[in-house]
Motif scaffolding. Structure first.
Motif, PDB file in Angstrom:
ATOM      1  N   ALA A  20       0.840  -1.199   0.000  1.00 14.61           N
ATOM      2  CA  ALA A  20       0.000   0.000   0.000  1.00 14.61           C
ATOM      3  C   ALA A  20       0.874   1.248   0.000  1.00 14.61           C
ATOM      4  CB  ALA A  20      -0.905  -0.003   1.222  1.00 14.61           C
ATOM      5  N   MET A  21       0.451   2.230  -0.772  1.00 10.38           N
ATOM      6  CA  MET A  21       1.188   3.495  -0.801  1.00 10.38           C
ATOM      7  C   MET A  21       1.014   4.214   0.532  1.00 10.38           C
ATOM      8  SD  MET A  21       2.657   3.825  -3.753  1.00 10.38           S
ATOM      9  CE  MET A  21       2.951   5.578  -3.934  1.00 10.38           C
ATOM     10  N   ALA A  22       2.126   4.702   1.072  1.00  9.14           N
ATOM     11  CA  ALA A  22       2.044   5.432   2.340  1.00  9.14           C
ATOM     12  C   ALA A  22       1.261   6.725   2.135  1.00  9.14           C
ATOM     13  CB  ALA A  22       3.450   5.744   2.842  1.00  9.14           C
ATOM     14  N   GLN A  23       0.377   7.026   3.059  1.00  9.37           N
ATOM     15  CA  GLN A  23      -0.428   8.236   2.981  1.00  9.37           C
ATOM     16  C   GLN A  23      -0.038   9.195   4.087  1.00  9.37           C
ATOM     17  OE1 GLN A  23      -4.547   7.062   3.024  1.00  9.37           O
ATOM     18  NE2 GLN A  23      -4.532   6.491   0.870  1.00  9.37           N
ATOM     19  N   ASP A  24      -0.065  10.492   3.756  1.00 10.14           N
ATOM     20  CA  ASP A  24       0.240  11.500   4.765  1.00 10.14           C
ATOM     21  C   ASP A  24      -0.850  11.537   5.827  1.00 10.14           C
ATOM     22  OD1 ASP A  24       2.554  12.225   3.525  1.00 10.14           O
ATOM     23  OD2 ASP A  24       1.740  14.000   2.552  1.00 10.14           O
ATOM     24  N   THR A  25      -0.450  11.861   7.034  1.00  7.87           N
ATOM     25  CA  THR A  25      -1.399  12.111   8.113  1.00  7.87           C
ATOM     26  C   THR A  25      -1.719  13.605   8.117  1.00  7.87           C
ATOM     27  OG1 THR A  25      -0.536  10.305   9.465  1.00  7.87           O
ATOM     28  CG2 THR A  25      -1.747  12.041  10.606  1.00  7.87           C
ATOM     29  N   PHE A  26      -2.997  13.929   8.121  1.00  6.81           N
ATOM     30  CA  PHE A  26      -3.413  15.324   8.088  1.00  6.81           C
ATOM     31  C   PHE A  26      -3.693  15.819   9.499  1.00  6.81           C
ATOM     32  CE2 PHE A  26      -4.170  13.821   3.833  1.00  6.81           C
ATOM     33  CZ  PHE A  26      -3.788  14.892   3.043  1.00  6.81           C
ATOM     34  N   VAL A  27      -3.121  16.962   9.824  1.00  6.09           N
ATOM     35  CA  VAL A  27      -3.290  17.571  11.147  1.00  6.09           C
ATOM     36  C   VAL A  27      -3.690  19.025  10.943  1.00  6.09           C
ATOM     37  CG1 VAL A  27      -2.181  18.200  13.321  1.00  6.09           C
ATOM     38  CG2 VAL A  27      -1.577  16.047  12.202  1.00  6.09           C
ATOM     39  N   SER A  28      -4.840  19.401  11.469  1.00 12.50           N
ATOM     40  CA  SER A  28      -5.313  20.781  11.379  1.00 12.50           C
ATOM     41  C   SER A  28      -5.119  21.489  12.714  1.00 12.50           C
ATOM     42  CB  SER A  28      -6.796  20.817  11.000  1.00 12.50           C
ATOM     43  OG  SER A  28      -6.991  20.316   9.690  1.00 12.50           O
ATOM     44  N   ILE A  29      -4.651  22.734  12.665  1.00 11.57           N
ATOM     45  CA  ILE A  29      -4.481  23.544  13.873  1.00 11.57           C
ATOM     46  C   ILE A  29      -5.511  24.664  13.864  1.00 11.57           C
ATOM     47  CG2 ILE A  29      -2.926  24.956  15.259  1.00 11.57           C
ATOM     48  CD1 ILE A  29      -0.583  23.656  13.899  1.00 11.57           C
ATOM     49  N   GLY A  30      -6.424  24.665  14.821  1.00  9.81           N
ATOM     50  CA  GLY A  30      -7.387  25.748  14.962  1.00  9.81           C
ATOM     51  C   GLY A  30      -6.725  26.974  15.549  1.00  9.81           C
ATOM     52  N   SER A  31      -7.068  28.143  15.038  1.00  6.09           N
ATOM     53  CA  SER A  31      -6.385  29.359  15.486  1.00  6.09           C
ATOM     54  C   SER A  31      -7.403  30.403  15.926  1.00  6.09           C
ATOM     55  CB  SER A  31      -5.488  29.888  14.358  1.00  6.09           C
ATOM     56  OG  SER A  31      -6.231  30.104  13.166  1.00  6.09           O
ATOM     57  N   ASN A  32      -7.600  31.408  15.131  1.00  8.90           N
ATOM     58  CA  ASN A  32      -8.622  32.441  15.339  1.00  8.90           C
ATOM     59  C   ASN A  32      -8.875  33.084  13.972  1.00  8.90           C
ATOM     60  OD1 ASN A  32      -6.301  33.997  15.091  1.00  8.90           O
ATOM     61  ND2 ASN A  32      -6.324  34.757  17.180  1.00  8.90           N
ATOM     62  N   PRO A  33      -9.638  34.162  13.856  1.00 12.09           N
ATOM     63  CA  PRO A  33      -9.877  34.709  12.521  1.00 12.09           C
ATOM     64  C   PRO A  33      -8.592  35.030  11.770  1.00 12.09           C
ATOM     65  CG  PRO A  33     -11.425  35.649  14.073  1.00 12.09           C
ATOM     66  CD  PRO A  33     -10.445  34.854  14.895  1.00 12.09           C
ATOM     67  N   VAL A  34      -8.607  34.783  10.479  1.00 15.20           N
ATOM     68  CA  VAL A  34      -7.434  35.018   9.627  1.00 15.20           C
ATOM     69  C   VAL A  34      -6.927  36.446   9.808  1.00 15.20           C
ATOM     70  CG1 VAL A  34      -6.624  35.120   7.236  1.00 15.20           C
ATOM     71  CG2 VAL A  34      -8.200  33.311   7.940  1.00 15.20           C
ATOM     72  N   GLY A  35      -5.612  36.574   9.987  1.00 14.24           N
ATOM     73  CA  GLY A  35      -4.989  37.882  10.159  1.00 14.24           C
ATOM     74  C   GLY A  35      -4.613  38.177  11.592  1.00 14.24           C
ATOM     75  N   ASN A  36      -5.204  37.443  12.551  1.00  9.54           N
ATOM     76  CA  ASN A  36      -4.857  37.635  13.955  1.00  9.54           C
ATOM     77  C   ASN A  36      -3.643  36.783  14.323  1.00  9.54           C
ATOM     78  OD1 ASN A  36      -6.919  39.455  14.260  1.00  9.54           O
ATOM     79  ND2 ASN A  36      -8.336  37.993  15.166  1.00  9.54           N
ATOM     80  N   ALA A  37      -3.126  37.010  15.529  1.00  5.78           N
ATOM     81  CA  ALA A  37      -1.845  36.411  15.909  1.00  5.78           C
ATOM     82  C   ALA A  37      -1.855  34.892  15.848  1.00  5.78           C
ATOM     83  CB  ALA A  37      -1.463  36.882  17.306  1.00  5.78           C
ATOM     84  N   ALA A  38      -2.870  34.251  16.429  1.00  4.75           N
ATOM     85  CA  ALA A  38      -2.873  32.789  16.481  1.00  4.75           C
ATOM     86  C   ALA A  38      -2.927  32.169  15.090  1.00  4.75           C
ATOM     87  CB  ALA A  38      -4.028  32.279  17.342  1.00  4.75           C
ATOM     88  N   TYR A  39      -3.581  32.848  14.148  1.00  2.00           N
ATOM     89  CA  TYR A  39      -3.583  32.322  12.779  1.00  2.00           C
ATOM     90  C   TYR A  39      -2.170  32.384  12.195  1.00  2.00           C
ATOM     91  CZ  TYR A  39      -4.677  31.344   7.953  1.00  2.00           C
ATOM     92  OH  TYR A  39      -4.694  30.768   6.709  1.00  2.00           O
ATOM     93  N   GLN A  40      -1.451  33.472  12.458  1.00  2.00           N
ATOM     94  CA  GLN A  40      -0.070  33.574  11.984  1.00  2.00           C
ATOM     95  C   GLN A  40       0.783  32.460  12.592  1.00  2.00           C
ATOM     96  OE1 GLN A  40       1.191  37.549  12.980  1.00  2.00           O
ATOM     97  NE2 GLN A  40       0.262  38.442  11.164  1.00  2.00           N
ATOM     98  N   TRP A  41       0.569  32.192  13.885  1.00  2.00           N
ATOM     99  CA  TRP A  41       1.333  31.119  14.545  1.00  2.00           C
ATOM    100  C   TRP A  41       1.043  29.775  13.899  1.00  2.00           C
ATOM    101  CZ3 TRP A  41      -0.356  32.394  20.240  1.00  2.00           C
ATOM    102  CH2 TRP A  41       0.120  33.658  20.576  1.00  2.00           C
ATOM    103  N   ALA A  42      -0.253  29.476  13.723  1.00  2.00           N
ATOM    104  CA  ALA A  42      -0.643  28.181  13.159  1.00  2.00           C
ATOM    105  C   ALA A  42      -0.080  28.016  11.751  1.00  2.00           C
ATOM    106  CB  ALA A  42      -2.165  28.044  13.161  1.00  2.00           C
ATOM    107  N   ALA A  43      -0.155  29.082  10.954  1.00  2.00           N
ATOM    108  CA  ALA A  43       0.378  29.018   9.590  1.00  2.00           C
ATOM    109  C   ALA A  43       1.889  28.808   9.608  1.00  2.00           C
ATOM    110  CB  ALA A  43       0.018  30.291   8.827  1.00  2.00           C
TER     111      ALA A  43
END
Length: 327
Positions: A20-43
């Motif tokens: 079987a082909m190895a598949q990436d594990t997807f991990v999402s990080i919740g932040s806050n509205p785009v443009g605020n500090a936590a979104y910059q950190w997560a990105a």
């Protein structure tokens, strides 16, 4: 037809024995509205991990904020998220607003620079102290964000009720910055990691003041909510702010679901901790993150992958932290 049938059977046979082909594990990080500090950190974290850790695809998710992130994690909509120390501990225990969930689903990962309470007005405003907010138009943050809850706690401490003693606007920080600049509101409150990009933008075009929060007010808040801590807004955080402004703080933390693979969390933790200089170019708050501060504000146990790296790295106080949070 016979040839096609043979080819089809051959393909099925090859498929059955091929690895079987190895598949990436997807991990999402919740932040806050785009443009605020936590979104910059997560990105910034997502970009760093995607470039350095094989087998992981990490993404930054713009959300309504820290309160929403905890619920999104509990609902398995995201794997990690920024929040504050108060919400993190309640979610881990399944207490308070999270009494309806199974305990232990969300664990500690990394502690970032604390968030600091701001109350912002224009320089020429006749609002000189918190009591002057009565009868005014005040932004207090968007529903789903921890800053709105922090504002409500501060308002309760000074005896003001939204909708009765003043007109409240429940919108995000970017909207409040624009509304204050345009004269649509008279003040706004936000508890966030310094420096806040929308306030930097505001100071580039306007003269503002940040109101002091009297010690008796912050002491009363900390007595009722021990998760808050002492701490002023440092001098020169923003343009034309030469003096420290009395305020208080709350632990600012990155959480992760307990069911995320240990090796992934280990490699992600190692990558971030060994590239803090890079993360400081993403946002200045990361310039204050170190092995000495990475556990600050946490009361819930660490994810095993993070714990493994912190032990290897010799993070100060790690064993005392493990003992304290185990109890």
């Amino acid at each position: 037809m016979k040839l096609l049938k043979i080819l089809a059977l051959s393909a099925l046979s090859l498929g059955a024995v091929a690895p079987a082909m190895a598949q990436d594990t997807f991990v999402s990080i919740g932040s806050n509205p785009v443009g605020n500090a936590a979104y910059q950190w997560a990105a910034g974290i997502a970009d760093l991990i995607n470039r350095n850790v094989d087998g992981v695809q990490m993404t930054a998710e713009g959300t309504k904020g820290y309160v929403a992130n905890v619920r999104l994690m509990l609902d398995s909509q995201i794997e990690a998220g920024f929040s504050n120390s108060k919400l993190a501990y309640e979610a881990y225990l399944g207490e308070g607003d999270y009494a309806d969930v199974e305990p232990g689903q969300i664990l500690s990962w990394m502690s970032i620079a604390p968030i600091v309470q701001h109350v912002v007005v224009m320089e020429d405003s006749d609002i000189m102290d918190l009591s002057d907010l009565a009868g005014r138009r005040v932004g207090i943050g968007q529903p789903g964000g921890t800053s709105m809850l922090d504002a409500e706690i501060l308002l309760e401490a000074i005896g003001l009720t939204p909708g009765e003693d003043f007109t409240d606007f429940r919108v995000n920080l970017g909207q409040m910055e624009t509304m204050l600049s345009d004269g649509q509101i008279d003040a706004f409150m936000w508890n966030g990691s310094i420096p806040l990009p929308p306030i930097i933008k505001l100071t580039s075009q306007n003269d503002i003041r940040i109101l002091p929060i009297p010690t008796d007010v912050s002491d009363a808040i900390r007595a009722q909510y021990p998760a808050y801590s002492e701490g002023d807004l440092p001098a020169n955080t923003y343009e034309d702010q030469p003096d420290a402004v009395p305020s208080y703080r709350l632990g600012n933390v990155l959480l992760i679901r307990a069911d995320v693979d240990e090796e992934i969390v280990y490699q992600a933790t190692k990558t971030v901790m060994e590239n803090l200089d890079h993360m400081a170019t993403v946002h200045p708050a990361w310039g204050r993150v170190s092995a000495d501060s990475i556990l600050g504000g946490f009361n819930a146990p660490l994810h095993p992958g993070a714990l493994r790296y912190y032990r290897e790295a010799g993070v100060p106080g790690i064993e005392e932290f493990v003992t304290r949070t185990a109890n």
